[in-house]
Scaffold this motif. Structure first.
Motif, PDB file in Angstrom:
ATOM      1  N   ALA A   5      44.487  49.604  47.043  1.00 23.73           N
ATOM      2  CA  ALA A   5      44.303  50.947  46.492  1.00 23.73           C
ATOM      3  C   ALA A   5      44.036  51.932  47.624  1.00 23.73           C
ATOM      4  O   ALA A   5      43.295  51.623  48.566  1.00 23.73           O
ATOM      5  CB  ALA A   5      43.146  50.967  45.499  1.00 23.73           C
ATOM      6  N   ILE A   6      44.638  53.121  47.525  1.00 24.46           N
ATOM      7  CA  ILE A   6      44.527  54.168  48.541  1.00 24.46           C
ATOM      8  C   ILE A   6      44.077  55.460  47.863  1.00 24.46           C
ATOM      9  O   ILE A   6      44.597  55.824  46.806  1.00 24.46           O
ATOM     10  CB  ILE A   6      45.886  54.416  49.230  1.00 24.46           C
ATOM     11  CG1 ILE A   6      46.386  53.150  49.926  1.00 24.46           C
ATOM     12  CG2 ILE A   6      45.798  55.578  50.221  1.00 24.46           C
ATOM     13  CD1 ILE A   6      47.841  53.266  50.371  1.00 24.46           C
ATOM     14  N   ASP A   7      43.133  56.168  48.498  1.00 22.57           N
ATOM     15  CA  ASP A   7      42.705  57.464  47.960  1.00 22.57           C
ATOM     16  C   ASP A   7      42.534  58.460  49.096  1.00 22.57           C
ATOM     17  O   ASP A   7      41.690  58.275  49.980  1.00 22.57           O
ATOM     18  CB  ASP A   7      41.390  57.324  47.190  1.00 22.57           C
ATOM     19  CG  ASP A   7      40.867  58.664  46.681  1.00 22.57           C
ATOM     20  OD1 ASP A   7      41.694  59.579  46.482  1.00 22.57           O
ATOM     21  OD2 ASP A   7      39.647  58.800  46.482  1.00 22.57           O
ATOM     22  N   CYS A   8      43.341  59.507  49.076  1.00 18.51           N
ATOM     23  CA  CYS A   8      43.228  60.625  50.031  1.00 18.51           C
ATOM     24  C   CYS A   8      43.152  61.956  49.283  1.00 18.51           C
ATOM     25  O   CYS A   8      43.485  63.001  49.839  1.00 18.51           O
ATOM     26  CB  CYS A   8      44.417  60.642  50.987  1.00 18.51           C
ATOM     27  SG  CYS A   8      44.587  59.190  52.026  1.00 18.51           S
ATOM     28  N   ALA A   9      42.739  61.928  48.011  1.00 14.28           N
ATOM     29  CA  ALA A   9      42.808  63.116  47.168  1.00 14.28           C
ATOM     30  C   ALA A   9      41.792  64.183  47.532  1.00 14.28           C
ATOM     31  O   ALA A   9      41.997  65.359  47.253  1.00 14.28           O
ATOM     32  CB  ALA A   9      42.627  62.724  45.699  1.00 14.28           C
ATOM     33  N   ALA A  10      40.671  63.778  48.151  1.00 14.49           N
ATOM     34  CA  ALA A  10      39.616  64.740  48.477  1.00 14.49           C
ATOM     35  C   ALA A  10      39.201  64.530  49.934  1.00 14.49           C
ATOM     36  O   ALA A  10      40.043  64.302  50.793  1.00 14.49           O
ATOM     37  CB  ALA A  10      38.450  64.568  47.507  1.00 14.49           C
ATOM     38  N   SER A  11      37.909  64.597  50.215  1.00 13.79           N
ATOM     39  CA  SER A  11      37.462  64.460  51.603  1.00 13.79           C
ATOM     40  C   SER A  11      37.493  63.017  52.085  1.00 13.79           C
ATOM     41  O   SER A  11      37.532  62.756  53.281  1.00 13.79           O
ATOM     42  CB  SER A  11      36.040  65.013  51.751  1.00 13.79           C
ATOM     43  OG  SER A  11      35.113  64.243  50.990  1.00 13.79           O
ATOM     44  N   LEU A  12      37.482  62.057  51.150  1.00 17.00           N
ATOM     45  CA  LEU A  12      37.449  60.652  51.540  1.00 17.00           C
ATOM     46  C   LEU A  12      38.837  60.139  51.919  1.00 17.00           C
ATOM     47  O   LEU A  12      39.844  60.544  51.338  1.00 17.00           O
ATOM     48  CB  LEU A  12      36.910  59.798  50.390  1.00 17.00           C
ATOM     49  CG  LEU A  12      35.510  60.098  49.890  1.00 17.00           C
ATOM     50  CD1 LEU A  12      35.118  59.111  48.787  1.00 17.00           C
ATOM     51  CD2 LEU A  12      34.490  60.062  51.018  1.00 17.00           C
TER      52      LEU A  12
END
Length: 230
Positions: A5-12
């Protein structure tokens, strides 16, 4: 099934490996960057894989947050997910930030409708309403504080997302509230993607156009071959 899983939607800039069959997270890496996701994402993924003890070839799917969120961050995350999925010949599965936040709120307040809402600035709110079974009832859409507050009260909804405090203040009384962050925990995206299974290729969910636009003052007028302006 094992998912990255990858998350770049906000600051993280976040990644984790999740074993769907066992329902366990195997490893993660999370950096709070603000900006610069493109420069760090692959290192974050490598660290998550190392922590999990598996390699790329052991993965069965890629999960990615598709927004709403940072315009650039979403492009980075979705492009990486689709590129890895293509190279590994496995599916990429998109999960919105709003449904992930709603799922976390529903885990705290079971059997309640959830209004996930993000403060988008410019007096805009990006919102989605989910019913008691977490089925989408409204949105994702751009709305405002008055409309969002009325929607929350009509549905007796639990609030989630960065706009939750604004909505509670506008309502003038206490409203049940889940996470007030701009994105969910990375494992939440993995879990939701595993439940969804393969579908359409993920693409960024932009509810508002990019802020950066060409400046009209620098656009030169076209001239015809004789040197005259059209």
């Amino acid at each position: 099934m094992k998912l990255l899983a990858i998350d770049c939607a906000a600051s993280l800039c976040a990644a984790c490996v999740y074993d769907a069959a066992a329902g366990n997270e195997l490893g993660r890496q999370v950096l709070d960057l603000g900006k610069g996701h493109a420069e760090h994402l692959m290192a974050v993924i490598e660290a998550a894989l190392k922590a999990s003890g598996i390699g790329y070839r052991d993965l069965n799917a890629i999960a990615v947050s598709i927004g709403p969120g940072s315009f650039t961050g979403l492009r980075v995350g979705v492009s990486a997910a689709r590129g890895l999925a293509l190279a590994l010949k496995i599916p990429a599965i998109g999960v919105t930030t709003l449904e992930a936040l709603a799922a976390e709120a529903a885990a705290i307040f079971a059997g309640r409708a959830v209004l996930a809402a993000l403060d988008a600035g410019r007096e805009e709110i990006h919102a989605a309403l989910y019913d008691e079974a977490l089925a989408l009832a409204y949105g994702p859409a751009v709305t405002n504080l008055v409309e969002t507050t009325a929607m929350a009260e009509r549905a007796d909804a639990v609030l989630a997302g960065t706009a939750a405090p604004l909505i509670a203040t506008a309502a003038g009384h206490v409203l049940d509230t889940g996470p007030v962050t701009s994105t969910a925990d990375i494992a939440t995206y993995a879990r939701l993607a595993a439940a969804k299974g393969p579908g359409e290729k993920p693409k960024p969910l932009y509810l508002r156009g990019a802020d950066a636009k060409p400046q009209a003052g620098f656009i030169l007028p076209r001239q015809d071959p004789k040197g005259k302006q059209p």
